[in-house]
Design a protein around this motif. Structure first.
Motif, PDB file in Angstrom:
ATOM      1  N   ALA A 195      61.992  37.689  96.277  1.00 43.64           N
ATOM      2  CA  ALA A 195      60.566  37.807  96.563  1.00 43.64           C
ATOM      3  C   ALA A 195      60.240  39.197  97.113  1.00 43.64           C
ATOM      4  O   ALA A 195      61.109  39.906  97.613  1.00 43.64           O
ATOM      5  CB  ALA A 195      60.133  36.726  97.552  1.00 43.64           C
ATOM      6  N   ARG A 196      58.962  39.550  97.046  1.00 42.62           N
ATOM      7  CA  ARG A 196      58.502  40.904  97.364  1.00 42.62           C
ATOM      8  C   ARG A 196      58.875  41.356  98.776  1.00 42.62           C
ATOM      9  O   ARG A 196      59.313  42.490  98.983  1.00 42.62           O
ATOM     10  CB  ARG A 196      56.989  40.979  97.192  1.00 42.62           C
ATOM     11  CG  ARG A 196      56.401  42.355  97.452  1.00 42.62           C
ATOM     12  CD  ARG A 196      54.894  42.314  97.308  1.00 42.62           C
ATOM     13  NE  ARG A 196      54.306  41.370  98.264  1.00 42.62           N
ATOM     14  CZ  ARG A 196      53.019  41.060  98.295  1.00 42.62           C
ATOM     15  NH1 ARG A 196      52.193  41.570  97.387  1.00 42.62           N
ATOM     16  NH2 ARG A 196      52.551  40.211  99.189  1.00 42.62           N
ATOM     17  N   ASP A 197      58.700  40.474  99.769  1.00 45.40           N
ATOM     18  CA  ASP A 197      58.910  40.874 101.158  1.00 45.40           C
ATOM     19  C   ASP A 197      60.315  40.598 101.684  1.00 45.40           C
ATOM     20  O   ASP A 197      60.588  40.844 102.867  1.00 45.40           O
ATOM     21  CB  ASP A 197      57.896  40.165 102.067  1.00 45.40           C
ATOM     22  CG  ASP A 197      56.520  40.809 101.995  1.00 45.40           C
ATOM     23  OD1 ASP A 197      56.406  41.902 101.404  1.00 45.40           O
ATOM     24  OD2 ASP A 197      55.567  40.215 102.525  1.00 45.40           O
ATOM     25  N   ASP A 198      61.208  40.098 100.834  1.00 43.44           N
ATOM     26  CA  ASP A 198      62.557  39.796 101.302  1.00 43.44           C
ATOM     27  C   ASP A 198      63.260  41.040 101.842  1.00 43.44           C
ATOM     28  O   ASP A 198      63.993  40.967 102.827  1.00 43.44           O
ATOM     29  CB  ASP A 198      63.395  39.173 100.177  1.00 43.44           C
ATOM     30  CG  ASP A 198      63.105  37.691  99.995  1.00 43.44           C
ATOM     31  OD1 ASP A 198      62.870  37.014 101.005  1.00 43.44           O
ATOM     32  OD2 ASP A 198      63.105  37.226  98.854  1.00 43.44           O
ATOM     33  N   TRP A 199      63.056  42.168 101.206  1.00 40.42           N
ATOM     34  CA  TRP A 199      63.734  43.389 101.648  1.00 40.42           C
ATOM     35  C   TRP A 199      63.289  43.792 103.048  1.00 40.42           C
ATOM     36  O   TRP A 199      64.061  44.387 103.811  1.00 40.42           O
ATOM     37  CB  TRP A 199      63.487  44.532 100.655  1.00 40.42           C
ATOM     38  CG  TRP A 199      62.087  45.086 100.672  1.00 40.42           C
ATOM     39  CD1 TRP A 199      61.030  44.674  99.932  1.00 40.42           C
ATOM     40  CD2 TRP A 199      61.610  46.162 101.492  1.00 40.42           C
ATOM     41  NE1 TRP A 199      59.908  45.415 100.222  1.00 40.42           N
ATOM     42  CE2 TRP A 199      60.228  46.343 101.190  1.00 40.42           C
ATOM     43  CE3 TRP A 199      62.199  46.991 102.438  1.00 40.42           C
ATOM     44  CZ2 TRP A 199      59.441  47.304 101.803  1.00 40.42           C
ATOM     45  CZ3 TRP A 199      61.406  47.950 103.062  1.00 40.42           C
ATOM     46  CH2 TRP A 199      60.056  48.108 102.739  1.00 40.42           C
ATOM     47  N   LYS A 200      62.041  43.456 103.430  1.00 42.13           N
ATOM     48  CA  LYS A 200      61.560  43.781 104.773  1.00 42.13           C
ATOM     49  C   LYS A 200      62.303  42.961 105.823  1.00 42.13           C
ATOM     50  O   LYS A 200      62.736  43.492 106.849  1.00 42.13           O
ATOM     51  CB  LYS A 200      60.055  43.527 104.869  1.00 42.13           C
ATOM     52  CG  LYS A 200      59.207  44.439 104.007  1.00 42.13           C
ATOM     53  CD  LYS A 200      57.728  44.119 104.176  1.00 42.13           C
ATOM     54  CE  LYS A 200      56.867  44.993 103.277  1.00 42.13           C
ATOM     55  NZ  LYS A 200      55.426  44.670 103.396  1.00 42.13           N
ATOM     56  N   TRP A 232      56.779  38.194 106.617  1.00 48.04           N
ATOM     57  CA  TRP A 232      58.080  38.676 107.087  1.00 48.04           C
ATOM     58  C   TRP A 232      58.088  38.898 108.602  1.00 48.04           C
ATOM     59  O   TRP A 232      59.104  38.670 109.264  1.00 48.04           O
ATOM     60  CB  TRP A 232      58.463  39.965 106.361  1.00 48.04           C
ATOM     61  CG  TRP A 232      57.670  41.174 106.789  1.00 48.04           C
ATOM     62  CD1 TRP A 232      56.502  41.625 106.261  1.00 48.04           C
ATOM     63  CD2 TRP A 232      58.005  42.067 107.861  1.00 48.04           C
ATOM     64  NE1 TRP A 232      56.082  42.748 106.929  1.00 48.04           N
ATOM     65  CE2 TRP A 232      56.978  43.046 107.918  1.00 48.04           C
ATOM     66  CE3 TRP A 232      59.058  42.134 108.765  1.00 48.04           C
ATOM     67  CZ2 TRP A 232      56.978  44.075 108.855  1.00 48.04           C
ATOM     68  CZ3 TRP A 232      59.062  43.157 109.702  1.00 48.04           C
ATOM     69  CH2 TRP A 232      58.037  44.116 109.746  1.00 48.04           C
TER      70      TRP A 232
END
Length: 281
Positions: A32-37, A255
């Motif tokens: 998902a988009r915010d997983d890296w945050k 996040w």
């Protein structure tokens, strides 16, 4: 963190990460988009603030209030120190992990399970306060002050090798199960340390397939704790889906709430991180 320890753990982390990329498994992960945050912020906070802060803080307190205890246990043999660390750090982490699946502490551990994939990226994915209050880190800091420093380096490198391997998208145990001659060895291995098969089961989205076991398989370094305390499930299979059902039903959490709850709370309906908490594991 000792430079040698840092280099070795980084090499293990990067090695498994490269294996995910080369094997093509990383490309197939649904991220998902915010997983890296969640993952990058928590990794940075743990390695730069939380762990050094605890270790330096305990060292400062020791020198100020208990200088007579500095190096007091340095006379113990290395194997004895290693066994002490297995109990003082790894067994306490088993229980910390286990009670973090209770309604009270689940919000501090939820971020680790909200990833809909298994990868080295998930290893350090947790809430800030989950690590800040982890008993094993504080006890380890005390033991290092009392003379466990060199043995701790070896211990934590081996521990992280197992933990990173258990989370990796490269399931190192899978081909070994297919070799009949290795069955007796793997019977011992899977009851001693965490493996992808046993730890993937803990991240499963459901228990209904007979493979998932998110109410057990809590071990980090040693899976032996699950065997001893009755929370083990060994199937040598891997769940088809990991993550949290409520994220699928209601959308991913912000996040900031995942990492910093209860400082930041969720605005999502039906949330374990909201002002009116709804506990869904």
């Amino acid at each position: 963190m000792n430079p040698v320890q840092t280099i070795l753990i980084t090499a293990i982390f990067v090695g498994f990460g490269l294996a995910e990329v080369i094997s093509g498994r990383y490309k197939r992960l649904s991220i998902a988009r915010d997983d890296w945050k969640v993952e990058s912020v928590m990794l940075l906070l743990l390695l730069v603030l939380i762990q050094p802060g605890i270790f330096l803080g305990i060292n400062w307190l020791g020198l100020r209030y208990a200088p007579q205890w500095q190096g007091a246990l340095a006379f113990l043999p290395a194997w004895g120190m290693f066994l002490v660390l297995l109990v003082a750090d790894d067994m306490t982490q088993y229980w910390w992990h286990r009670i973090s699946h209770s309604p009270l502490l689940w919000p501090l551990h939820r971020a680790h399970h909200s990833a809909g994939y298994m990868s080295v990226r998930v290893v350090y994915r947790n809430n800030f306060f989950y690590y800040a209050m982890m008993p094993g880190l504080w006890i380890s800091a005390v033991l290092i002050y009392m003379g466990f420093g060199n043995v701790y380096i070896v211990y934590v490198v081996l521990k992280m090798l197992v933990i990173i391997g258990a989370h990796s998208a490269v399931r190192w145990d899978e081909p070994l199960y297919k070799i009949r001659a290795l069955h007796p060895l793997m019977w011992v291995v899977e009851r001693t340390i965490s493996t992808p098969a046993t730890h993937y089961a803990h991240h499963a989205i459901t228990n209904e397939d007979g493979i998932g076991h998110y109410k057990g398989n809590f071990g980090n370094f040693l899976f032996l704790w699950d065997v001893l305390f009755g929370t083990a499930l060994i199937t040598r299979r891997y769940p088809s889906v990991v993550g949290l059902q409520d994220d699928i039903s209601y959308g991913k959490e912000a996040w900031s709430a995942e990492v910093f709850f209860p400082v930041f709370k969720s605005t999502r309906s039906h949330s374990a991180l909201g002002k009116e908490r709804i506990i869904v594991e």
